[in-house]
Enzyme design. Sequence first.
Site, PDB file in Angstrom:
ATOM      1  N   GLY A   1      51.132  58.298  -3.915  1.00  0.00           N
ATOM      2  CA  GLY A   1      52.201  57.592  -4.630  1.00  0.00           C
ATOM      3  C   GLY A   1      52.219  57.958  -6.103  1.00  0.00           C
TER       4      GLY A   1
ATOM      5  N   LYS B   1      54.277  34.003  -7.594  1.00  0.00           N
ATOM      6  CA  LYS B   1      55.097  35.196  -7.360  1.00  0.00           C
ATOM      7  C   LYS B   1      56.512  34.756  -7.031  1.00  0.00           C
ATOM      8  CE  LYS B   1      54.415  39.721  -6.984  1.00  0.00           C
ATOM      9  NZ  LYS B   1      53.523  40.526  -7.824  1.00  0.00           N
TER      10      LYS B   1
ATOM     11  N   GLY C   1      54.455  56.937  -8.569  1.00  0.00           N
ATOM     12  CA  GLY C   1      55.416  56.098  -9.284  1.00  0.00           C
ATOM     13  C   GLY C   1      54.904  55.826 -10.689  1.00  0.00           C
ATOM     14  N   HIS C   2      55.208  54.646 -11.189  1.00  0.00           N
ATOM     15  CA  HIS C   2      54.845  54.305 -12.567  1.00  0.00           C
ATOM     16  C   HIS C   2      53.335  54.417 -12.790  1.00  0.00           C
ATOM     17  CE1 HIS C   2      58.809  52.367 -12.228  1.00  0.00           C
ATOM     18  NE2 HIS C   2      58.893  52.653 -13.493  1.00  0.00           N
ATOM     19  N   VAL C   3      52.555  53.859 -11.875  1.00  0.00           N
ATOM     20  CA  VAL C   3      51.101  53.853 -12.064  1.00  0.00           C
ATOM     21  C   VAL C   3      50.492  55.192 -11.645  1.00  0.00           C
ATOM     22  CG1 VAL C   3      48.932  52.709 -11.516  1.00  0.00           C
ATOM     23  CG2 VAL C   3      51.020  51.362 -11.654  1.00  0.00           C
TER      24      VAL C   3
END
Length: 357
Positions: A180, A80, A182-184
């Site tokens: 959440g 990472k 968001g994108h997912v």
Amino acid sequence: MVDTVCDSATPPESVHVLRDDDAGLNGIIVLHSTRRGPAAGGCRLWRYGDHAALVGDAMRLAEGMTYKNAMADLPLGGGKAVLNLPEGDFDRRRLFAAFGRAVARLEGDYVTAEDVGTSVADMEAVRGETRHVAGLPPRDGRPGGDPSPWTARGVFLAMEEAARRQLGSELKGLRVAVQGLGHVGSALCGMLHQAGARLIVAEPRPGIAAEIACRYDAEIMGRDSILDARCAIFAPCALGGVLDAENIRRLRASVVCGAANNVLATPEDGDRLVDRSILYAPDYVVNSGGIISVAGEYLGWSIDEVATRVHATGVRLGAVLSHAAQNGLAPHRAADALARARIVAAPAPAAAVREAA
Ligand code: NAD
């Protein structure tokens, strides 16, 4: 943001400090393991209170990638990059070009891609300096671009498997609380709506929450109160560390299955879920769709190959849950045991994979 990892930390193979004051680059790359292949994992850009918090996050996330990539049966290790978000205005292209040069210096031992706070455009700036990057715009019908839709697909398939096992039910008619959007999270809501699930959502951006609620006939709850939602499935798709001793007492769901990395604040929290008869689908088993897409792009697979591997997410979760049941383990501990066995069984770092990339 300081995510926590599920099980006791093992030391990384190497840590590389990144510093270029002119470009605003300040961060680290952690190569946790290259045993199964190049260490793959995205680049996070986030503002950290201090360097220790940044380092701690990078260490835990890199280790998590080793486990995730092993469980998804990818010929990749785990790593990472974590960069501190500069104060004030900064030249994003210049920052990511400097980061790209740092990735290039690792000569293929680390493969980067998007993560929280970074975008396809950032990865294009990295590509100007190194080929060891994925998450670039797709070309010629090959895998590429934002990996989030693949992550959402894998989470959805895992949720189907978890619902079948825990509730003996399809997703149709079940109430699913998505934290959440968001994108997912928003892509997952589309899939759940199509499958006939009833949605409850929470998201700090009111415009996005209203849009999703309108499109998918979802009920909106507060960011905190969604933990109390009357639902069959709780899907954390925002932050890590969302389930701790306190929050677990509040859950009314029978299943926890979502995209967020490091959902459990501590491994003991996974045991607490077992004590409450809540099935926890281990995060890194169910949210590997994105890294499968990244791997496919980097290793030159077809979209069909990526799709086949993502579609096996439910089967992989099933294997983990069966192993847990047969050995009297909590699912998160069963996943760790299976991942460790795969990592230990791998031969020495896979030079052949590096050459193929
Ligand atoms: P994102 O940044 O696009 O979305 C996160 C969303 O959560 C945002 O809309 C944000 O406003 C919202 N949010 C923040 N705090 C919240 C809170 N307290 N309650 C409710 N909502 C809150 O991120 P993403 O790409 O959708 O990823 C979501 C999670 O899944 C992250 O933990 C990420 O690490 C993990 N993940 C993502 C991928 C991927 O392919 N994008 C792959 C694996 C894991």
